[in-house]
Structures are given as structure tokens and as C-alpha cells.
Design a protein around this motif. Structure first.
Motif, PDB file in Angstrom:
ATOM      1  N   LEU A  65     -25.104  31.910  -9.082  1.00 14.09           N
ATOM      2  CA  LEU A  65     -23.947  31.008  -9.109  1.00 14.09           C
ATOM      3  C   LEU A  65     -24.318  29.603  -9.579  1.00 14.09           C
ATOM      4  O   LEU A  65     -23.464  28.813  -9.970  1.00 14.09           O
ATOM      5  CB  LEU A  65     -23.302  30.922  -7.723  1.00 14.09           C
ATOM      6  CG  LEU A  65     -22.757  32.244  -7.155  1.00 14.09           C
ATOM      7  CD1 LEU A  65     -22.196  32.032  -5.748  1.00 14.09           C
ATOM      8  CD2 LEU A  65     -21.671  32.819  -8.074  1.00 14.09           C
ATOM      9  N   ARG A  66     -25.619  29.283  -9.526  1.00 11.82           N
ATOM     10  CA  ARG A  66     -26.035  27.894  -9.803  1.00 11.82           C
ATOM     11  C   ARG A  66     -25.668  27.450 -11.219  1.00 11.82           C
ATOM     12  O   ARG A  66     -25.281  26.309 -11.439  1.00 11.82           O
ATOM     13  CB  ARG A  66     -27.536  27.733  -9.586  1.00 11.82           C
ATOM     14  CG  ARG A  66     -27.924  27.867  -8.122  1.00 11.82           C
ATOM     15  CD  ARG A  66     -29.389  27.579  -7.940  1.00 11.82           C
ATOM     16  NE  ARG A  66     -29.870  28.194  -6.704  1.00 11.82           N
ATOM     17  CZ  ARG A  66     -31.145  28.357  -6.404  1.00 11.82           C
ATOM     18  NH1 ARG A  66     -32.085  27.960  -7.247  1.00 11.82           N
ATOM     19  NH2 ARG A  66     -31.491  28.914  -5.264  1.00 11.82           N
ATOM     20  N   SER A  67     -25.798  28.359 -12.179  1.00 14.73           N
ATOM     21  CA  SER A  67     -25.619  27.961 -13.579  1.00 14.73           C
ATOM     22  C   SER A  67     -24.161  27.688 -13.944  1.00 14.73           C
ATOM     23  O   SER A  67     -23.879  27.209 -15.036  1.00 14.73           O
ATOM     24  CB  SER A  67     -26.183  29.039 -14.504  1.00 14.73           C
ATOM     25  OG  SER A  67     -25.465  30.237 -14.283  1.00 14.73           O
ATOM     26  N   ILE A  68     -23.222  27.992 -13.044  1.00 11.23           N
ATOM     27  CA  ILE A  68     -21.807  27.726 -13.370  1.00 11.23           C
ATOM     28  C   ILE A  68     -21.223  26.616 -12.481  1.00 11.23           C
ATOM     29  O   ILE A  68     -20.016  26.462 -12.373  1.00 11.23           O
ATOM     30  CB  ILE A  68     -20.943  29.008 -13.291  1.00 11.23           C
ATOM     31  CG1 ILE A  68     -21.112  29.716 -11.942  1.00 11.23           C
ATOM     32  CG2 ILE A  68     -21.276  29.946 -14.439  1.00 11.23           C
ATOM     33  CD1 ILE A  68     -20.082  30.841 -11.729  1.00 11.23           C
ATOM     34  N   ILE A  69     -22.115  25.835 -11.842  1.00 13.66           N
ATOM     35  CA  ILE A  69     -21.621  24.727 -11.014  1.00 13.66           C
ATOM     36  C   ILE A  69     -21.326  23.514 -11.914  1.00 13.66           C
ATOM     37  O   ILE A  69     -22.224  22.925 -12.509  1.00 13.66           O
ATOM     38  CB  ILE A  69     -22.621  24.383  -9.889  1.00 13.66           C
ATOM     39  CG1 ILE A  69     -22.742  25.595  -8.948  1.00 13.66           C
ATOM     40  CG2 ILE A  69     -22.161  23.142  -9.119  1.00 13.66           C
ATOM     41  CD1 ILE A  69     -23.698  25.414  -7.796  1.00 13.66           C
ATOM     42  N   ALA A  70     -20.047  23.168 -12.006  1.00 13.11           N
ATOM     43  CA  ALA A  70     -19.623  22.097 -12.919  1.00 13.11           C
ATOM     44  C   ALA A  70     -19.819  20.720 -12.310  1.00 13.11           C
ATOM     45  O   ALA A  70     -20.023  19.741 -13.028  1.00 13.11           O
ATOM     46  CB  ALA A  70     -18.149  22.292 -13.274  1.00 13.11           C
ATOM     47  N   ASN A 218     -27.289  21.429 -17.233  1.00 18.50           N
ATOM     48  CA  ASN A 218     -27.709  20.059 -17.549  1.00 18.50           C
ATOM     49  C   ASN A 218     -26.560  19.072 -17.496  1.00 18.50           C
ATOM     50  O   ASN A 218     -26.764  17.883 -17.281  1.00 18.50           O
ATOM     51  CB  ASN A 218     -28.333  20.010 -18.936  1.00 18.50           C
ATOM     52  CG  ASN A 218     -29.790  20.429 -18.897  1.00 18.50           C
ATOM     53  OD1 ASN A 218     -30.489  20.129 -17.925  1.00 18.50           O
ATOM     54  ND2 ASN A 218     -30.230  21.134 -19.921  1.00 18.50           N
ATOM     55  N   ASP A 219     -25.321  19.579 -17.697  1.00 18.66           N
ATOM     56  CA  ASP A 219     -24.172  18.661 -17.698  1.00 18.66           C
ATOM     57  C   ASP A 219     -23.411  18.699 -16.375  1.00 18.66           C
ATOM     58  O   ASP A 219     -22.247  18.317 -16.302  1.00 18.66           O
ATOM     59  CB  ASP A 219     -23.236  18.980 -18.870  1.00 18.66           C
ATOM     60  CG  ASP A 219     -22.703  20.397 -18.812  1.00 18.66           C
ATOM     61  OD1 ASP A 219     -23.160  21.170 -17.935  1.00 18.66           O
ATOM     62  OD2 ASP A 219     -21.834  20.737 -19.642  1.00 18.66           O
ATOM     63  N   CYS A 220     -24.064  19.158 -15.300  1.00 15.68           N
ATOM     64  CA  CYS A 220     -23.433  19.178 -13.971  1.00 15.68           C
ATOM     65  C   CYS A 220     -23.129  17.726 -13.542  1.00 15.68           C
ATOM     66  O   CYS A 220     -24.015  16.867 -13.555  1.00 15.68           O
ATOM     67  CB  CYS A 220     -24.378  19.846 -12.979  1.00 15.68           C
ATOM     68  SG  CYS A 220     -23.716  19.933 -11.321  1.00 15.68           S
ATOM     69  N   VAL A 221     -21.883  17.457 -13.168  1.00 12.72           N
ATOM     70  CA  VAL A 221     -21.425  16.092 -12.898  1.00 12.72           C
ATOM     71  C   VAL A 221     -21.509  15.779 -11.397  1.00 12.72           C
ATOM     72  O   VAL A 221     -21.089  16.577 -10.571  1.00 12.72           O
ATOM     73  CB  VAL A 221     -19.958  15.920 -13.376  1.00 12.72           C
ATOM     74  CG1 VAL A 221     -19.431  14.530 -13.030  1.00 12.72           C
ATOM     75  CG2 VAL A 221     -19.859  16.173 -14.873  1.00 12.72           C
ATOM     76  N   LEU A 222     -22.057  14.604 -11.065  1.00 13.67           N
ATOM     77  CA  LEU A 222     -22.088  14.147  -9.677  1.00 13.67           C
ATOM     78  C   LEU A 222     -20.918  13.206  -9.446  1.00 13.67           C
ATOM     79  O   LEU A 222     -20.694  12.289 -10.243  1.00 13.67           O
ATOM     80  CB  LEU A 222     -23.404  13.435  -9.386  1.00 13.67           C
ATOM     81  CG  LEU A 222     -24.576  14.296  -8.921  1.00 13.67           C
ATOM     82  CD1 LEU A 222     -24.241  14.964  -7.596  1.00 13.67           C
ATOM     83  CD2 LEU A 222     -24.965  15.353  -9.937  1.00 13.67           C
TER      84      LEU A 222
END
Ligand code: ADP
Length: 426
Positions: A65-70, A218-222
Motif C-alpha cells: 500500500l505504501r507506493s500509492i500513498i498520495a 517521491n511526490d508524496c505530499v506532507l
């Protein structure tokens, strides 16, 4: 165009949790961790403990699931304060916890802050900052104040000095004018104050090394976070003015979404901003703790089954653990009232549940009298929320629909902030 998930992490008083949701709010994974008991000499090393817990939670997320965390967001305990050296990223002194008081700083803060301002409490973030400023030998020129949630988010995105206006309320930030007031800007430590944006706004991307190491995009937003109790309110999804959440735990706390901001120090009532609305809150000392002193949880369940909730109980109690009440009656000397005790335990419990419901009703009408949006619907959280007979009693007494909230975990509320940060309000 595949599915995207949104991660919320809650750093509460007793441990940390995560919730991973989709755009519809369905939970795909959740988990929790206790804080490891690291010590530094004879005090708890919270810095290491929180940091290790943060990365443990990230490791607990199922790999596929980690690779689809936006996006991600974090909530933390309110007024938990850390001072960071902007040059080294190290903490300057130990974190000051949400419930710690700095009586040394209180008279100083009271001397320049407006009377009854939320910073005029020994445990406010501002008192903690002033106390640190006046006692630390560290280089103050590069000091940055961070709340617990800001700091945890910073470990993930790396931009120092960003906060949200829920966490920043107790340091004195004005969420209505969206600035620090002049009485704060003129203080010597004003340069240490973080910049502040709304909760659930993008700050930056997840650090590349963290993304790579754990398999996040890499583009996961905080996104900016909030406090733990606001995150728990957000979880219930009471999004319209007039909707409220009553928490029936050891004590009774209410939070009402209002179009108007309400502040009244006599009752300890104040408001947090949520976009174009205000979250008005108040807490009574009555609640489940007194019930638990008289009945076991099993008895509470069995006796409740025999209550007829359509009948009003004539018994009039004011259940308190110790003398003193603040909201909805400001009386530091109020005595608990738990007598007369009828022979029937069913009647006794009915009287107690009815009396607490009347106090809840009084709380909502006080907020209305103070100018808040009148309550239209009440969702319920906490140990007392599962009692269906109590829900019926409360519906009769409050005169509005009452139900158990489906989601009450703060981590779920933080996940909704992460969702909002990248998808907008849904
Ligand atoms: P806390 O505020 O300590 O986190 P919880 O949310 O866990 O509290 O709620 C615990 C309270 O719920 C107890 O004080 C107990 O009296 C109350 N409680 C538990 N079961 C019931 C029940 N069936 N009916 C009413 N109250 C209950």
C-alpha cells in the motif's frame, strides 16, 4: 489512473496510531504503537521515543500500500512544545509536554497578553516558550519553536518552522486575523515563532531518502496537522454548522461547529478555527468516571437494558468526582450531588444518565446563549457512546437527533486532513 491512499498519524497521550484511508473514507490499514520508554538520565527521552515511533508506524504500513500513498498528515497533543536549533536541527532542551505547567512564566505572560487570553495559563505554549527563553543557556538566535505535530512532520518533509493555526492557538497566534498579535511580535523571541497556515494544507514532499527507503512515492505530499482532540472531532465528520460531538469518557466534553467564534473564560469556553467555521468547545467535570465508581462496566450494561428511556427520571443529581465545576456552571465550590439513592439500581442509574444528559443539554444551550450556532445534531464518542438507552434519553432531553459517531480515532481525522490537502474538501 490507480487508487490513491491518504495517511494520518496520531501522536496521543498514551501512544501513537495510524490510519490509511481512500477518497471515500474507507480504512485500508490501521495500527498502533506504544511509546518506547527511552530514558535520558532519569527523565524520559521523548525526542527519541517519538522519532522511533514515527518510523515504526511507517514500517507497520503494509508494503503493497505504501507506493500509492498520495499524502500524509500528523496530529499531536496540544501545547506540547519543542525548541529546535535551526542550524543543527537538534532540540534545545527537552520537550515540554502538553500537561506541564510553567508557573515561572505565567506572571510575565499575563503582564503583556490581554486578560483571559488562552495564553494566560501556565501550561500554554507561550508560557513554555517564555520559561525556556528565560532559563536556557543555548544560542537563542537560531531557535525555532515547534509543536509536537510540526516537529514530526518536519522529520518527514524537512522544512523548518511551519505550523497550523490549531496548534498555534496556545502560543498566541490569531486565527481570525491570521497573524501574531503585536503584543507577541514585539517580544524578543518573536523570531522563534513558526509560520502558520491552515490545517490540511500542503507543506512539501516527503524527503527523498525516506521515500526510497520505505517505498513511498517521491511526490508524496506532507500536509499541516492539528491537535489530537480536534483530529478526533474531524474523524466524526460533523462538517456542518450546528453539528456537534459529545465525548462521554471519564468527563463530558462537547465540541460544536459554529459560524460564530465564542470565547468565555468564566466557563473555559473557546474556539478553534476550522476554515470558515469555528469549533467551539467546553468541558464539564461530570461524566463516566463517577458512574464507574458506583457500577462496573458490566453492571452499567445490564442495568441500562432495563431502563425505559421514554420515561423522564425525576431524580436530579450532579455527578462529580470532586467538588468544583466550570462548564456549563462556573462554580469552583460546587458539591457533587448523588443522593437520594433509590432502592432500585435501575432507577438510580436512570437518574444518573438523565442528570448527565440534562447537564449536556445545559451545555449546548449555554453555547447558544453565548452566540454559537444552535445545536442540530449530536454525534457521540467515548466509552458512554455505546449505551443505546442513554442515546435515547439524550435525544429526549436534548431534542435533537443523537447517534454514536462511526469514526472517533484521531488518526482517522489526521488522514482526512491529508486527503483534504491534496484533493480539496470532499
Ligand atoms: P477516558 O475519558 O478515560 O478515555 P473512555 O472513553 O474510555 O474514557 O470511557 C470510559 C467511561 O465510559 C467510563 O468512565 C465508564 O463509566 C463509561 N462507560 C463504560 N461503559 C458504559 C455504559 N455501558 N454506559 C455508560 N457509560 C459507560
Amino acid at each position: 489512473f490507480g487508487e490513491r491512499l491518504y495517511l494520518g498519524m496520531d501522536f496521543g497521550t498514551s501512544g501513537a496510531r495510524f490510519a490509511l484511508i481512500d477518497k471515500q473514507g474507507n480504512i485500508h490499514a490501521e495500527g498502533k504503537r506504544q511509546y518506547p520508554e527511552y530514558m535520558s538520565g532519569d527523565t524520559r527521552d521523548w525526542v527519541s521515543s517519538w522519532k522511533v515511533t514515527l518510523f515504526s508506524l511507517l514500517e507497520d504500513i503494509p508494503v503493497h500500500l505504501r507506493s500509492i500513498i498520495a499524502s500524509m498528515s500528523v496530529d499531536g497533543t496540544s501545547a506540547t512544545t519543542m525548541i529546535i536549533d535551526s542550524k543543527s536541527g537538534e532540540t534545545l532542551g527537552r520537550p515540554l509536554l502538553y500537561n506541564e505547567s510553567c508557573p515561572d512564566a505565567l506572571p510575565i505572560v499575563k503582564s503583556f497578553a490581554p486578560e483571559n487570553h488562552t495564553v494566560c495559563s501556565g501550561s500554554s505554549t507561550l508560557c513554555k516558550l517564555v520559561s525556556w527563553w528565560n532559563s536556557s543557556a543555548a544560542d537563542k538566535g537560531s531557535a525555532v519553536l515547534m509543536h509536537q505535530a510540526d516537529w514530526l512532520l518536519w522529520l518527514l518533509h524537512g522544512k523548518l518552522g511551519v505550523s497550523d493555526y490549531n496548534n498555534a492557538l496556545k502560543v498566541g497566534y490569531d486565527p481570525e486575523l491570521e497573524c501574531y498579535p503585536s503584543w507577541l511580535q514585539s517580544q524578543p523571541y518573536s523570531n522563534a515563532l513558526p509560520s502558520v497556515i491552515a490545517p490540511g494544507k500542503p507543506i512539501g514532499h516527503l524527503k527523498e531518502d525516506i521515500a526510497q527507503k520505505h517505498g513511498f512515492p517521491n511526490d508524496c505530499v506532507l500536509c499541516t496537522g492539528t491537535t489530537d482532540s480536534i483530529a478526533a472531532f474531524l474523524a466524526a465528520r460533523a462538517t456542518q454548522p450546528g453539528k456537534a460531538v459529545t465525548s462521554l469518557g471519564s468527563t463530558l466534553a462537547i465540541k460544536l461547529l459554529s459560524t460564530r467564534r465564542i470565547e468565555d473564560a468564566r466557563y473555559g469556553v473557546y474556539s478553534h478555527r476550522l476554515d470558515d467555521k469555528w469549533l467551539v468547545g467546553g468541558a464539564s467535570n461530570t461524566g463516566g468516571a463517577v458512574l464507574r465508581r458506583i457500577f462496573t462496566d458490566e453492571q452499567l450494561e445490564k442495568l441500562s437494558e432495563q431502563i425505559d428511556p421514554s420515561e423522564a427520571s425525576p431524580l436530579d443529581y450532579y455527578p462529580l468526582q470532586t467538588a468544583g465545576e466550570r462548564f456549563p456552571v462556573a462554580d469552583p465550590n460546587m458539591m457533587p450531588r448523588l443522593l437520594p439513592r433509590p432502592e432500585s439500581d435501575v432507577q438510580y442509574l436512570h437518574g444518573m444518565l438523565e442528570s448527565i444528559a440534562r447537564i449536556e443539554g445545559k451545555a449546548y444551550s449555554l453555547l447558544k446563549d453565548l452566540g454559537a450556532t444552535p445545536v442540530e445534531e449530536v454525534l457521540t464518542a467515548g466509552g458512554g457512546s455505546k449505551n443505546e438507552k442513554w442515546i435515547k434519553i439524550r435525544e429526549r432531553v436534548l431534542g435533537v437527533p443523537v447517534s454514536q459517531a462511526i469514526q472517533t480515532e484521531a488518526a482517522y481525522g489526521a488522514a482526512l486532513l491529508a486527503l483534504k490537502g491534496v484533493e480539496g474538501n470532499i
